[in-house]
Write a protein that holds these residues in place. Sequence first.
Motif, PDB file in Angstrom:
ATOM      1  N   PRO A 181       0.448  -0.917  -0.290  1.00 39.70           N
ATOM      2  CA  PRO A 181       0.116  -0.248  -0.247  1.00 39.70           C
ATOM      3  C   PRO A 181       1.111   1.378   0.187  1.00 39.70           C
ATOM      4  O   PRO A 181       2.107   1.384   0.421  1.00 39.70           O
ATOM      5  CB  PRO A 181      -1.178  -0.334   1.468  1.00 39.70           C
ATOM      6  N   ARG A 182       0.241   2.298  -0.784  1.00 37.76           N
ATOM      7  CA  ARG A 182       0.671   4.054  -0.673  1.00 37.76           C
ATOM      8  C   ARG A 182       0.473   4.345  -0.053  1.00 37.76           C
ATOM      9  O   ARG A 182      -0.982   4.222   0.009  1.00 37.76           O
ATOM     10  CB  ARG A 182       1.136   4.008  -2.157  1.00 37.76           C
ATOM     11  N   VAL A 183       0.253   6.262  -0.004  1.00 40.94           N
ATOM     12  CA  VAL A 183       0.106   6.710   0.662  1.00 40.94           C
ATOM     13  C   VAL A 183      -1.222   6.940  -0.317  1.00 40.94           C
ATOM     14  O   VAL A 183      -2.373   7.263   0.496  1.00 40.94           O
ATOM     15  CB  VAL A 183       0.416   8.254   1.064  1.00 40.94           C
ATOM     16  N   SER A 184      -0.751   6.689  -1.598  1.00 40.10           N
ATOM     17  CA  SER A 184      -2.432   7.357  -2.824  1.00 40.10           C
ATOM     18  C   SER A 184      -3.015   6.322  -2.288  1.00 40.10           C
ATOM     19  O   SER A 184      -4.234   6.752  -3.266  1.00 40.10           O
ATOM     20  CB  SER A 184      -1.520   7.267  -4.074  1.00 40.10           C
ATOM     21  N   ASP A 185      -2.876   5.528  -2.069  1.00 43.97           N
ATOM     22  CA  ASP A 185      -4.008   4.119  -1.269  1.00 43.97           C
ATOM     23  C   ASP A 185      -5.226   5.202  -0.313  1.00 43.97           C
ATOM     24  O   ASP A 185      -5.681   4.105  -0.343  1.00 43.97           O
ATOM     25  CB  ASP A 185      -3.505   2.901  -1.737  1.00 43.97           C
ATOM     26  N   LEU A 186      -4.759   6.008   0.064  1.00 39.51           N
ATOM     27  CA  LEU A 186      -5.174   5.936   1.034  1.00 39.51           C
ATOM     28  C   LEU A 186      -6.886   7.368   0.286  1.00 39.51           C
ATOM     29  O   LEU A 186      -7.392   7.117   1.300  1.00 39.51           O
ATOM     30  CB  LEU A 186      -4.427   6.694   2.189  1.00 39.51           C
ATOM     31  N   GLU A 187      -6.974   6.776  -0.547  1.00 36.21           N
ATOM     32  CA  GLU A 187      -8.044   7.656  -0.711  1.00 36.21           C
ATOM     33  C   GLU A 187      -9.321   6.885  -1.218  1.00 36.21           C
ATOM     34  O   GLU A 187      -9.965   7.322  -0.662  1.00 36.21           O
ATOM     35  CB  GLU A 187      -7.559   8.066  -2.543  1.00 36.21           C
ATOM     36  N   ALA A 188      -9.258   6.004  -1.006  1.00 32.92           N
ATOM     37  CA  ALA A 188      -9.833   4.577  -0.754  1.00 32.92           C
ATOM     38  C   ALA A 188     -10.674   4.832   0.692  1.00 32.92           C
ATOM     39  O   ALA A 188     -11.920   3.417   0.753  1.00 32.92           O
ATOM     40  CB  ALA A 188      -8.916   3.340  -0.872  1.00 32.92           C
ATOM     41  N   ILE A 189     -10.430   4.879   1.896  1.00 35.02           N
ATOM     42  CA  ILE A 189     -10.491   5.115   2.532  1.00 35.02           C
ATOM     43  C   ILE A 189     -11.689   6.293   2.840  1.00 35.02           C
ATOM     44  O   ILE A 189     -12.303   5.538   4.212  1.00 35.02           O
ATOM     45  CB  ILE A 189      -9.628   5.599   3.737  1.00 35.02           C
ATOM     46  N   ILE A 190     -11.616   7.093   1.906  1.00 37.26           N
ATOM     47  CA  ILE A 190     -12.560   7.642   2.098  1.00 37.26           C
ATOM     48  C   ILE A 190     -14.318   7.010   2.110  1.00 37.26           C
ATOM     49  O   ILE A 190     -15.041   7.136   3.239  1.00 37.26           O
ATOM     50  CB  ILE A 190     -13.179   8.348   0.991  1.00 37.26           C
ATOM     51  N   ALA A 191     -13.911   5.936   1.346  1.00 41.40           N
ATOM     52  CA  ALA A 191     -15.745   5.574   1.672  1.00 41.40           C
ATOM     53  C   ALA A 191     -16.121   4.804   2.636  1.00 41.40           C
ATOM     54  O   ALA A 191     -17.160   4.932   2.681  1.00 41.40           O
ATOM     55  CB  ALA A 191     -15.696   4.486  -0.194  1.00 41.40           C
ATOM     56  N   SER A 192     -15.037   3.577   2.777  1.00 44.09           N
ATOM     57  CA  SER A 192     -15.208   3.142   4.453  1.00 44.09           C
ATOM     58  C   SER A 192     -15.010   3.757   5.503  1.00 44.09           C
ATOM     59  O   SER A 192     -15.968   3.543   6.480  1.00 44.09           O
ATOM     60  CB  SER A 192     -14.218   2.244   4.631  1.00 44.09           C
ATOM     61  N   THR A 193     -15.035   4.746   5.344  1.00 47.20           N
ATOM     62  CA  THR A 193     -14.770   5.875   6.645  1.00 47.20           C
ATOM     63  C   THR A 193     -16.681   6.254   7.217  1.00 47.20           C
ATOM     64  O   THR A 193     -16.992   6.522   7.595  1.00 47.20           O
ATOM     65  CB  THR A 193     -13.884   6.814   6.891  1.00 47.20           C
ATOM     66  N   SER A 194     -17.172   7.461   5.624  1.00 49.22           N
ATOM     67  CA  SER A 194     -17.638   7.789   5.525  1.00 49.22           C
ATOM     68  C   SER A 194     -19.075   7.619   5.485  1.00 49.22           C
ATOM     69  O   SER A 194     -19.878   8.389   6.975  1.00 49.22           O
ATOM     70  CB  SER A 194     -18.096   8.680   4.024  1.00 49.22           C
ATOM     71  N   GLY A 195     -19.496   6.121   6.205  1.00 51.00           N
ATOM     72  CA  GLY A 195     -20.945   5.880   6.242  1.00 51.00           C
ATOM     73  C   GLY A 195     -20.879   4.890   7.775  1.00 51.00           C
ATOM     74  O   GLY A 195     -21.171   5.145   7.942  1.00 51.00           O
TER      75      GLY A 195
END
Length: 312
Positions: A181-195
């Motif tokens: 995983p890279r720092v650029s992969d952290l964009e993926a946690i927006i969907a899992s955190t928002s809900g």
Amino acid sequence: MAEGRYLSDELTIHYGMIPRTNRGIFCINELPDLAERIQVGLLNIMEERDVQIRGYKIRLPLDVYVVASANPEDYTNRGRIITPLKDRVGSEIRTHYPLTIDHEIMIMEEESSKMLTDGLDVTVPQFMKEIVAEVTHLARSSNDISQRSGVSVRVTVANYENVLSNASRRALRLKERQVVPRVSDLEAIIASTSGKIELDTVGDVKEERVVKKLINGAIMSVFGQYFEPKEFEQLVAGFERGLNVQVGDDMPSMEYVNQLSKVGGLSKAIDKLSGRGNPATIASTVEFILEGLHLNRRLNKDAVGGKTRYRR
């Protein structure tokens, strides 16, 4: 009745779940959700330690240990625990969220789903684990998020799984064997955190903006645990001479290695993070250092078309 028995016959008694748990432990999840009349039925069990079967003149002595879970009363409006039942509770144990990043990471690794990664080598740098855990810790103290609703460890677990899945997707698309995983992969946690969070803000503030703020705060916090910005004066000087580096979540790892040949001042930092070994690990380490310098106002960043360019 069958076999010619009367309803009053003791042999026709149907024992409920609690009598069947005699000499055992009976667990109830979300006790406040039970109807109050059912909670009343627990009074005799917890005080007199026996149970009466409706319609029969019989009382059964019980040896049952009752364990019940319940959220704080201000957490949900679905129900409440009646006062007489509270009075019969032997002990109340209040749980809490993990107090340290290490404990958060331990639970995160234990509870996360193990992906089927046939043919792939998955490696997660320690600093990436710390960033994912730090996002949740910052959320628990954020004024933008309702602390009354709380931020559970499920947020950390879901974020960790999303980061790994995004890194695996990249490896499969680029036909790479190493998944890091890279720092650029952290964009993926927006969907899992928002809900999983409830905003407590005035005005029209989007969850995406709040989560990005948490991600930046987590990266900056973890970066500060490993480095001081002044350690990268040589690197920053190179950017002042016109150097720029491009990164992205869909860039092959070897492109990072090729760019690294023209970037000075990173070798010691990569070694400090144990970033040597394979191109994917180097790519992850480079992104972390560059983003940390950007958040510490040492570098500028331009994001265009899914790519990010760092410059001075």
